[in-house]
Each structure stands twice: as C-alpha cells, then as structure tokens.
Design a protein around this motif. Sequence first.
Motif, PDB file in Angstrom:
ATOM      1  N   ARG A  63      72.819  37.740  59.587  1.00 41.08           N
ATOM      2  CA  ARG A  63      72.782  36.470  59.228  1.00 41.08           C
ATOM      3  C   ARG A  63      73.950  35.518  59.091  1.00 41.08           C
ATOM      4  O   ARG A  63      73.747  34.346  59.489  1.00 41.08           O
ATOM      5  CB  ARG A  63      71.975  36.415  57.866  1.00 41.08           C
ATOM      6  CG  ARG A  63      71.526  35.061  57.290  1.00 41.08           C
ATOM      7  CD  ARG A  63      70.774  35.238  56.100  1.00 41.08           C
ATOM      8  NE  ARG A  63      71.315  36.310  54.964  1.00 41.08           N
ATOM      9  CZ  ARG A  63      72.107  36.252  54.137  1.00 41.08           C
ATOM     10  NH1 ARG A  63      72.735  34.772  53.982  1.00 41.08           N
ATOM     11  NH2 ARG A  63      72.465  37.051  53.320  1.00 41.08           N
ATOM     12  N   GLY A  64      75.043  35.894  58.322  1.00 44.95           N
ATOM     13  CA  GLY A  64      75.937  35.170  57.877  1.00 44.95           C
ATOM     14  C   GLY A  64      77.474  35.556  58.326  1.00 44.95           C
ATOM     15  O   GLY A  64      78.454  34.764  57.800  1.00 44.95           O
ATOM     16  N   GLY A  65      77.845  36.594  58.817  1.00 48.44           N
ATOM     17  CA  GLY A  65      79.049  37.059  59.144  1.00 48.44           C
ATOM     18  C   GLY A  65      79.599  37.918  58.027  1.00 48.44           C
ATOM     19  O   GLY A  65      79.015  37.991  56.813  1.00 48.44           O
ATOM     20  N   VAL A  66      80.693  38.165  58.216  1.00 44.17           N
ATOM     21  CA  VAL A  66      81.621  39.065  57.408  1.00 44.17           C
ATOM     22  C   VAL A  66      82.073  37.942  56.256  1.00 44.17           C
ATOM     23  O   VAL A  66      82.589  37.170  56.357  1.00 44.17           O
ATOM     24  CB  VAL A  66      82.625  39.755  57.489  1.00 44.17           C
ATOM     25  CG1 VAL A  66      83.290  40.727  56.712  1.00 44.17           C
ATOM     26  CG2 VAL A  66      82.301  40.586  58.868  1.00 44.17           C
ATOM     27  N   PRO A  74      82.745  46.491  56.204  1.00 45.66           N
ATOM     28  CA  PRO A  74      82.254  44.700  56.125  1.00 45.66           C
ATOM     29  C   PRO A  74      81.183  44.472  55.385  1.00 45.66           C
ATOM     30  O   PRO A  74      80.060  45.161  55.601  1.00 45.66           O
ATOM     31  CB  PRO A  74      82.124  44.571  57.972  1.00 45.66           C
ATOM     32  CG  PRO A  74      81.605  45.627  58.260  1.00 45.66           C
ATOM     33  CD  PRO A  74      82.093  47.052  57.423  1.00 45.66           C
ATOM     34  N   LYS A  75      81.125  43.446  54.469  1.00 41.93           N
ATOM     35  CA  LYS A  75      80.208  43.299  53.773  1.00 41.93           C
ATOM     36  C   LYS A  75      79.721  41.576  53.678  1.00 41.93           C
ATOM     37  O   LYS A  75      80.542  40.964  53.946  1.00 41.93           O
ATOM     38  CB  LYS A  75      80.450  43.667  52.071  1.00 41.93           C
ATOM     39  CG  LYS A  75      80.593  45.203  51.969  1.00 41.93           C
ATOM     40  CD  LYS A  75      79.264  46.098  52.342  1.00 41.93           C
ATOM     41  CE  LYS A  75      78.481  45.976  51.161  1.00 41.93           C
ATOM     42  NZ  LYS A  75      78.775  46.728  49.904  1.00 41.93           N
ATOM     43  N   TYR A  98      79.666  46.416  65.713  1.00 39.37           N
ATOM     44  CA  TYR A  98      79.284  47.147  64.606  1.00 39.37           C
ATOM     45  C   TYR A  98      77.884  47.062  64.309  1.00 39.37           C
ATOM     46  O   TYR A  98      77.249  48.167  64.218  1.00 39.37           O
ATOM     47  CB  TYR A  98      80.189  46.500  63.461  1.00 39.37           C
ATOM     48  CG  TYR A  98      79.862  47.064  62.114  1.00 39.37           C
ATOM     49  CD1 TYR A  98      80.505  48.480  61.829  1.00 39.37           C
ATOM     50  CD2 TYR A  98      78.908  46.572  61.307  1.00 39.37           C
ATOM     51  CE1 TYR A  98      80.233  48.774  60.523  1.00 39.37           C
ATOM     52  CE2 TYR A  98      78.646  47.134  60.129  1.00 39.37           C
ATOM     53  CZ  TYR A  98      79.286  48.414  59.618  1.00 39.37           C
ATOM     54  OH  TYR A  98      79.291  48.860  58.616  1.00 39.37           O
ATOM     55  N   LEU A  99      77.293  46.007  64.477  1.00 40.83           N
ATOM     56  CA  LEU A  99      75.603  45.738  64.281  1.00 40.83           C
ATOM     57  C   LEU A  99      74.874  46.611  65.397  1.00 40.83           C
ATOM     58  O   LEU A  99      73.923  47.195  64.891  1.00 40.83           O
ATOM     59  CB  LEU A  99      75.346  44.201  64.418  1.00 40.83           C
ATOM     60  CG  LEU A  99      76.014  43.443  63.143  1.00 40.83           C
ATOM     61  CD1 LEU A  99      75.685  42.020  63.442  1.00 40.83           C
ATOM     62  CD2 LEU A  99      75.445  43.978  62.053  1.00 40.83           C
ATOM     63  N   GLU A 100      75.499  46.400  66.614  1.00 39.79           N
ATOM     64  CA  GLU A 100      74.693  47.397  67.564  1.00 39.79           C
ATOM     65  C   GLU A 100      74.877  48.797  67.149  1.00 39.79           C
ATOM     66  O   GLU A 100      73.688  49.747  67.448  1.00 39.79           O
ATOM     67  CB  GLU A 100      75.281  47.164  68.935  1.00 39.79           C
ATOM     68  CG  GLU A 100      74.677  46.065  69.554  1.00 39.79           C
ATOM     69  CD  GLU A 100      73.446  45.795  69.677  1.00 39.79           C
ATOM     70  OE1 GLU A 100      72.672  46.788  70.351  1.00 39.79           O
ATOM     71  OE2 GLU A 100      72.762  44.695  69.584  1.00 39.79           O
ATOM     72  N   LEU A 144      84.605  28.640  63.197  1.00 37.30           N
ATOM     73  CA  LEU A 144      85.270  29.135  62.178  1.00 37.30           C
ATOM     74  C   LEU A 144      84.572  30.166  61.325  1.00 37.30           C
ATOM     75  O   LEU A 144      85.263  31.198  61.341  1.00 37.30           O
ATOM     76  CB  LEU A 144      85.348  27.960  60.969  1.00 37.30           C
ATOM     77  CG  LEU A 144      86.036  28.392  59.672  1.00 37.30           C
ATOM     78  CD1 LEU A 144      87.290  28.854  60.104  1.00 37.30           C
ATOM     79  CD2 LEU A 144      86.057  27.111  58.673  1.00 37.30           C
ATOM     80  N   ASP A 145      83.366  30.484  61.285  1.00 44.00           N
ATOM     81  CA  ASP A 145      82.550  31.373  60.839  1.00 44.00           C
ATOM     82  C   ASP A 145      82.758  32.742  61.760  1.00 44.00           C
ATOM     83  O   ASP A 145      82.907  33.825  61.144  1.00 44.00           O
ATOM     84  CB  ASP A 145      81.064  31.256  60.733  1.00 44.00           C
ATOM     85  CG  ASP A 145      80.762  30.456  59.636  1.00 44.00           C
ATOM     86  OD1 ASP A 145      81.696  29.862  58.719  1.00 44.00           O
ATOM     87  OD2 ASP A 145      79.621  29.791  59.557  1.00 44.00           O
ATOM     88  N   GLU A 146      82.706  32.400  63.142  1.00 44.08           N
ATOM     89  CA  GLU A 146      82.753  33.674  64.003  1.00 44.08           C
ATOM     90  C   GLU A 146      84.456  34.079  63.962  1.00 44.08           C
ATOM     91  O   GLU A 146      84.582  35.373  64.062  1.00 44.08           O
ATOM     92  CB  GLU A 146      82.705  33.146  65.468  1.00 44.08           C
ATOM     93  CG  GLU A 146      81.206  32.846  65.719  1.00 44.08           C
ATOM     94  CD  GLU A 146      80.895  32.122  67.127  1.00 44.08           C
ATOM     95  OE1 GLU A 146      79.759  32.476  67.665  1.00 44.08           O
ATOM     96  OE2 GLU A 146      81.931  31.674  67.682  1.00 44.08           O
ATOM     97  N   PHE A 147      85.379  33.161  63.792  1.00 45.53           N
ATOM     98  CA  PHE A 147      86.683  33.520  63.471  1.00 45.53           C
ATOM     99  C   PHE A 147      87.041  34.286  62.231  1.00 45.53           C
ATOM    100  O   PHE A 147      87.778  35.538  62.263  1.00 45.53           O
ATOM    101  CB  PHE A 147      87.443  32.284  63.539  1.00 45.53           C
ATOM    102  CG  PHE A 147      88.860  32.698  63.342  1.00 45.53           C
ATOM    103  CD1 PHE A 147      89.764  33.001  64.235  1.00 45.53           C
ATOM    104  CD2 PHE A 147      89.473  32.118  62.001  1.00 45.53           C
ATOM    105  CE1 PHE A 147      91.198  33.175  63.882  1.00 45.53           C
ATOM    106  CE2 PHE A 147      90.860  32.393  61.540  1.00 45.53           C
ATOM    107  CZ  PHE A 147      91.703  32.831  62.697  1.00 45.53           C
TER     108      PHE A 147
END
Length: 524
Positions: free
Chosen positions: A323-326, A307-308, A261-263, A174-177
Amino acid sequence: MKTFGQNLAILDNPCGKRALSGIRRGIEREALRVKSDGQLSSKPHSKALGSALTHSRITTDYSESLLEFITPVFDDIPSLFNDLKKTHIYTINNIDSEVLWPVSMPCFVKEPSKIPVAQYGDSNVGKLKTLYRTGLTHRYGAQMQVISGVHFNFSVSQDLWNILYEQSNKALSLDEFISESYFGLIRNYRKQMWILPYLFGASPALCGSFLKGLDTDLTFEKSGLGTLYLPYATSLRMSDLGYTNKEQETLGISYNSLLDYLEGMKRAIRLPSEKFADIGVRVDDAYRQLNANILQIENEFYAPIRPKRVAHAGEKPSDALARGGVEYIEVRALDVNPYSPFGISEEQVRFLDLFLLHCLLSPSEHINDLDEKEMSANLEKIILQGRKPDLQLKRDGKAIKVNQWLSEIFEQLELLAELMDDDGSQEYHDALVLWKQGISSPESTLSGRVLKEFVNQNKDHGTWVLSLANKYQQQLSNMPLTDDEISDYQQQAETSLLQQQQLEQASTQSFDDYLQDYFHYLKE
C-alpha cells in the motif's frame, strides 16, 4: 550509483548534517519474568500492566511469562532510553517479587511442557494470537520460543530522503526511491550483519536443560554444574539451536526489490509443509496450529532484518508495504545485553545508527545464490567461533580476516561519525572507540565479557545471570516515577483492558468462520 564517499561529500554541509541527525528510532525489548529462585514464572500477565493484546507499550511475546516493552518513536537517544527506563520501572513495581531475566537464553526450565503460552482473551483476534503461539509450540518446541531478543526500529528523516533523491537520476518516484533505497540498506546489512553478533552477541553459553530433547553436533564445554558453552561463540541465540527455522530455508525470499520481496512473501504464506501437516491443524475438535503451511502467518518468517510499514487494523505486513512502501526497517539480530538493565545501551544504538547509515549510503548490488551461501557461511562462523584467533570469512569469494574487514568498516564509520558529531559532542566518536576495542581484543566484546564472568571461576551461568537480575531489580525499584508518570501508566493499563473488553463484546462471529475469513487469501 554513488559511492559512500560521494554521498558523504554531498552531506558535508549544515543542511546535510541536520538531515543525517534526524534519525527516528524505536526499541522492542523482550524479557522473561522469573521467580526469585531463578525458575520461570507461571503467573499470568499482571492486570496492573494492562492488556497484552491492546497495550501499546507493555505486551507479551510467545509466553505469558515473556514480556515485551515497546517504545514510541523518538528522534533523540536520551528520550528513547528515558521512555524505556520508565516502562521498566513501572513493570518492576507491578510484578510482585519477580525479576526480569537479563540475557537472551532462558533460565532453567524443569518442564518445557509447562511453559505458559500467552493468553489474549476471548476475542477472535485474541484467540488467533494464542493459537498462533500454540502452533509455534508444536512446530519448534516451547523452549525455543522463550529465547529473548531486542529489536531496533530505524528510519531516516524526510530531509535526508529529499537530498538523496535530488542527487539521483529520478527514474523512480520519491516514494519508490525511498523503498528501493531501504532495500539497498537491507542488502548491505545482510552482507555485513555478522558484525552485530561479533560485537553484540551475548549468548555464548546456555543452561544444559535447554538441550533436553534436542539433537546437536556442537561440542560444548562445561562450567559449574550445568552450564554449556562454546569457547569462541558469540550468539547461540542465532544458531541452529536458537531462533531459526530450517523449514524456511527453502523459501528464497529476495530483497532485490520491494516487488521481489512481496512476491516472495506471497508464495511463502501459501507454501505447504509436509512436516507441519503431520502435526494436524484441528485434532479431536481442538486446534493445534493456524494452518499447515511453512508460515502460519507472515510474522513466523524469522528474518534478521525486516522492511516495515505501520499496518492498519487487520492488515497483513506485506499488504501494508504494498500500500505505502517501506516506512522503516526492523533490526532483529540483537541479543539482550546483560550489562544494561534495559537490554541495550546508548552506545549500541549509536553504533547501529552509524552502521545502518553506512549501509544506506553505500552502493548496493543485487544478491544472487552464491552471495546467499557466502553470507550464511560467514554468519554461522561468527555465531559459533567468532572470537577465534585469525578467523577468516569470505568477501566476494575471497578470504579475509575478521579483524581486517572490521578495521575497514570502522574506518568508514569514523568518517560518518565526524558528520554526526557536528554539534561539538563526541558521542558517536566515543561509541566507535568503545566497540573498536573488539577488533584487537575479542575478549572485550559482549560475548567475551560474558564468558569471563563464570568460566574462569567454573561457576554456573545461571547463578551469575540471577545475581544480575536481582541487581537490576534493586536499581530500578530505587528509581522513583513521579505521581503523574505512575498515573499515566495506570491509565494506559485501564484503557487497554477496556479496549480488550470491547473487542470481546464485538466478536460475534464464530472462531471457525473468523479463521476462514482471515485466511481467504489461501484460497485465491
């Protein structure tokens, strides 16, 4: 990947409509403090407003004179604006006879070298914030940094995520989604973000003093004594003259996934710049910038949407995302609306709700290099000549008239507004009716209205803006706060000053060593 229509059908029931209406929003509004004669204030940040370093609602951006008001997060629009209104009223009552400049492009600046850089005290974190801004001065000039804007923070309800996730193939957690869906929203936004400067761009003109020392190929027309404008422009704030950075065009930050994005950010904050290296980092025992990379820190990446996630103390934005996703997205493509004392209107927020939901609920393909070029060209056309009759953009490589593309978007937004107005109100419908006028009547957009204010009478833009500033100052000063509200703001100010003092007392490490530790990742 479901279509927009399929997602609307899934949500066309009482549970779905409640989930849709649970939007959480926040606003960050920037405004220059200006003297009664229209000149930029040189006074320091008022102690009555608290510490710009630690206050949660009232701070400064680049300059000591550039205020920034930050609302908490609200799930209803009237409460959001009531909070923003109270902060404006308290501020107006505590900056002596100064006024807030109600447009994006700055007032007349006689000597840009005297624009005061924001000061955050003697703690190491405060010194870092000031040095970062000193670096911006050396890199881009002070005048670019006193351009104002409005940021809109947006997230949807957990109930909506649960419904959408249940309809997915559940290949992700769910968090990845949630994170990947927010990136889908961002990609759709970037392809259609030209609609925001078209409707809400409000900086088709600027004071001629702004161009001192700048090279430009733009063929400006003149009004009054010193106002320069482009007849079909919408947002010079977003042009190459405004809040952009050519140096960053090489970064190639991808929004195709959170990992991409992180890369990209990881590479960007390590990428050196020959141009900025020429400035020097520490010269004659004084720092000029934090480092000589294209980005001193992540915040220097001038993206029109981000994204924040709320970061922990000392945590970089990308580390918070890892750490926690968007958690939410930040829309950064908004000019200050001169027709609102708060820089943005409720009708704009309702349009943004619909537009961002549309971006979320529509299929979102990955973006390639050709897409990037097309999006960039479309945006530049709208910024510089958006209201030009029969203007055409490119969509998937094919030419399309601006008004045709707008009409198609509004048709889909109207379907969404029906679900959002399910409580019997017409507020979303009415907002769409208001902004839809811009399709057939470009002069009714904010930029069109702004130009009419002074061009027809050959007046100066600055004279009109100052009259607005005085009008809003009078309006706001006539709106009383209750004793409890005043006491609450005073307490917040006192608490923030105490917090700054505590940070300063705790800063026992030398600033040199602090910077070494802060940028440890550059050595990895």
